[in-house]
Structure formats: C-alpha cells, structure tokens
Design a protein around this motif. Structure first.
Motif, short mmCIF file in Angstrom:
data_model
loop_
_atom_site.label_atom_id
_atom_site.label_comp_id
_atom_site.label_asym_id
_atom_site.label_seq_id
_atom_site.Cartn_x
_atom_site.Cartn_y
_atom_site.Cartn_z
N TRP A 149 -4.04 5.84 -0.84
CA TRP A 149 -5.24 6.59 0.71
C TRP A 149 -5.91 7.55 -0.83
O TRP A 149 -7.33 7.60 -0.50
CB TRP A 149 -5.25 7.96 1.12
N LYS A 150 -5.72 7.72 -1.92
CA LYS A 150 -6.87 8.49 -2.56
C LYS A 150 -7.72 7.58 -3.11
O LYS A 150 -8.29 8.16 -4.20
CB LYS A 150 -6.01 8.82 -3.96
N LEU A 167 4.23 -0.57 3.09
CA LEU A 167 2.74 -0.24 3.67
C LEU A 167 2.67 1.42 4.19
O LEU A 167 3.29 1.24 5.10
CB LEU A 167 2.25 -1.76 4.77
N ASN A 168 1.82 1.53 3.55
CA ASN A 168 1.76 3.13 3.33
C ASN A 168 3.07 3.83 3.41
O ASN A 168 3.90 4.52 3.85
CB ASN A 168 1.09 3.82 5.31
N TYR A 169 3.75 3.59 2.36
CA TYR A 169 5.39 3.37 1.80
C TYR A 169 5.11 4.65 0.87
O TYR A 169 4.46 4.18 -0.24
CB TYR A 169 5.63 2.55 1.75
N GLY A 170 5.93 5.36 0.46
CA GLY A 170 6.41 6.08 -0.47
C GLY A 170 7.57 6.34 -0.71
O GLY A 170 8.47 6.59 0.57
N SER A 171 8.27 6.19 -1.66
CA SER A 171 10.74 6.25 -1.84
C SER A 171 10.34 7.61 -1.54
O SER A 171 12.09 8.26 -0.91
CB SER A 171 10.98 5.46 -2.53
N PRO A 208 -10.87 4.72 -3.59
CA PRO A 208 -12.47 4.80 -2.90
C PRO A 208 -12.34 4.53 -1.50
O PRO A 208 -11.80 3.36 -1.31
CB PRO A 208 -13.34 3.92 -3.35
N GLU A 209 -12.82 4.86 -0.30
CA GLU A 209 -12.80 4.96 0.67
C GLU A 209 -13.26 3.42 0.69
O GLU A 209 -12.70 3.04 1.98
CB GLU A 209 -14.13 5.49 1.18
N ASP A 210 -14.52 3.02 0.13
CA ASP A 210 -14.42 1.00 1.09
C ASP A 210 -13.23 0.72 0.25
O ASP A 210 -13.25 -0.15 1.15
CB ASP A 210 -15.75 0.55 -0.04
N GLU A 211 -12.73 0.67 -0.85
CA GLU A 211 -11.87 0.17 -0.88
C GLU A 211 -10.57 -0.15 -0.42
O GLU A 211 -10.13 -0.89 0.34
CB GLU A 211 -11.17 -0.06 -2.56
N VAL A 212 -10.16 1.16 -0.44
CA VAL A 212 -9.12 1.42 1.18
C VAL A 212 -10.04 0.59 2.86
O VAL A 212 -8.31 0.43 2.98
CB VAL A 212 -9.05 2.46 1.37
N ASN A 213 -10.95 1.50 3.20
CA ASN A 213 -11.53 0.90 3.97
C ASN A 213 -10.99 -0.97 4.13
O ASN A 213 -11.32 -1.55 5.67
CB ASN A 213 -12.51 0.68 4.73
N PHE A 223 1.30 -1.37 0.37
CA PHE A 223 -0.31 -0.29 -0.19
C PHE A 223 0.90 1.53 0.22
O PHE A 223 1.87 0.61 0.98
CB PHE A 223 -0.71 -0.20 1.63
N SER A 224 0.54 2.07 -0.81
CA SER A 224 1.62 3.62 -0.57
C SER A 224 0.85 4.65 -0.65
O SER A 224 0.08 4.58 0.49
CB SER A 224 1.90 3.60 -2.96
#
Length: 251
Positions: free
Chosen positions: A74-75, A142-146, A77-82, A69-70
């Motif tokens: 988070w951009k 997870l919640n990662y960006g270079s 859709p909310e249901d997919e992120v959840n 997960f980058s």
C-alpha cells in the motif's frame, strides 16, 4: 515429458512438488526497461499468471500460491496501487471459465475485507464460481503479510484459551498450523518450493512459518518474462534437490 515447439523438458512425474509458492517480482523493472509505465508490467504479469497456472495444473501441482499484493505494498504510488486493485476484476472475468475448464479452484488469503469493494467482489465471485472444482487450488496471497498472519493466529489461539476451549499445554505445531490462513490446506499448507523471480533473494514477509523446510529457487528472470518452459525448468531445478528435512542425505 512436457513438450512445446521449441524445447522438450522431462520431469519426474513422481517428484512434482505438491505445493508451489511464487513471489512474483519484477513487473515494474520489466516495464521500466522498456520505457513503459510500471502498470504495463503488472498487465503483462497478469497474463503470465494464466500461463503458469495452467502449466502447474497440467503437471500435477496440488496448490499454487501466488504472492499478489502484500500488506506493505500500500506504500506504493496511489495510481499503481489503484491499477493493481483493478486487476482481479479484469483477470477473473477473463480467466475463470478457463479455470473451471481445467478444474482449478480459486482461494484467497489475506485481509480481504480491507480491499476496495469492487476488488473484494471480484475475488469473492471467483472463489464462488470455482468452488465446485476439485483439481489444483490457485491460492492468491492478497493484502497478505506473514507477520500479520502469525499475530492473528496468536490472537485466535489466545481467545480459545481464554474461552476454555484449549489448554496452554495443548498448543503445538498442529494448533498453530490450523489457525494460520493456510490452515484450510491441511497437509498441503507448507510449500515444497518457493520461487522468487527477478534476481532478488529475500522472503519479503511471505509464509514465514510455512516455509521452514521449503526449497528456495531464485531466478534472474523478471516475472513478465516467465514462460511455461521457464516455469517447467524451475520445477526441474526443484527435482534436482535432495530434501532432508533436517536428517541425513539418503545413501
């Protein structure tokens, strides 16, 4: 040689990549092709993570880094992120015993403190429960960006200079390596090969510093369709490459 009932794949045991990094792409398209909600692709993709992890461990990979997960995801859709945020709890609850059985330890890099509390707890518990394992490292980005990672490293090094712990003239590649999120991997920080599934051919803000001399393999196979054998075939493709690290091909 690694065998299953359908096919035999012969790998050079002396040329197994120490660090394999995978951009797991294509979950949504896999679901859409089947007229299913995108989350169905993420669920199927979670099962593939189990198969690939065990296969990588069996052939002697030392580090398997998975782009889960980058910071840009988070951009979505909310249901997919959840739903994606709920996956670590489901995944680790089921898979941690098998990881321990295979001596695989879990590590996670990214902005972990920004994850939902239940997600962070599932991640922290998995890391803790497998901390005694000494085999392959299963490293989730997870919640990662270079770019975020490199920016954070620059801030840490700047603070060390400000605190008189480091001279500007002492800053070199080793200092930068040590301050990146992969620093704990030491000599294993840089992937030998980066694999991206689904046919896309881009890096998507993944390990920009670490992949300077990595081999790249792009496959049209969607991540949920990856099998143990297709993974081993990708490693076989890696073994066909001649890595020169900027030098000349060996004669």
């Amino acid at each position: 040689m690694f065998l299953n009932s359908k096919e035999s794949i012969s790998l050079d045991v002396n040329n197994v990549p120490k660090h394999v990094a995978i951009i797991m792409d294509g979950n949504g398209r896999w679901a859409q092709k089947r007229h299913l909600p995108r989350i169905a692709g993420h669920k199927k993709g979670m099962n593939v993570v189990e198969d690939v992890t065990i296969a990588a461990s069996e052939i002697g990979v030392k580090v398997l880094t998975l782009y889960a997960f980058s910071t840009e995801n988070w951009k979505r859709p909310e249901d997919e992120v959840n739903y994606i945020m709920s996956l670590p709890e489901k995944f680790f609850d089921k898979f941690v015993p098998k990881l321990i059985e295979n001596n695989v330890s879990v590590r996670v890099m990214g902005l972990i403190d920004q994850l939902p509390a239940s997600t962070k707890k599932a991640v922290d518990d998995a890391v803790s429960k497998t901390s005694h394992c000494t085999g392959m490292i299963l490293n989730f980005a997870l919640n990662y960006g270079s770019r975020m990672e490199i920016t954070d490293a620059v801030k840490k090094i700047s603070q060390q200079v400000k605190d008189n712990q480091l001279l500007p003239s002492e800053i070199d590649e080793k200092i930068i390596d040590a301050n990146l999120m992969t620093g704990y991997l030491e000599e294993l920080s840089d992937p030998d090969v980066v694999i991206r599934t689904s046919g896309e051919e881009r890096i998507s803000n993944f390990l920009l510093w670490q992949i300077a001399y990595s081999e790249f393999i792009f496959t049209d196979i969607l991540w949920p369709d990856i099998t143990k054998n297709s993974f081993l075939n990708l490693i076989l493709e890696y073994q066909s490459r001649n890595r020169r690290f900027g030098g000349l091909k060996n004669k």
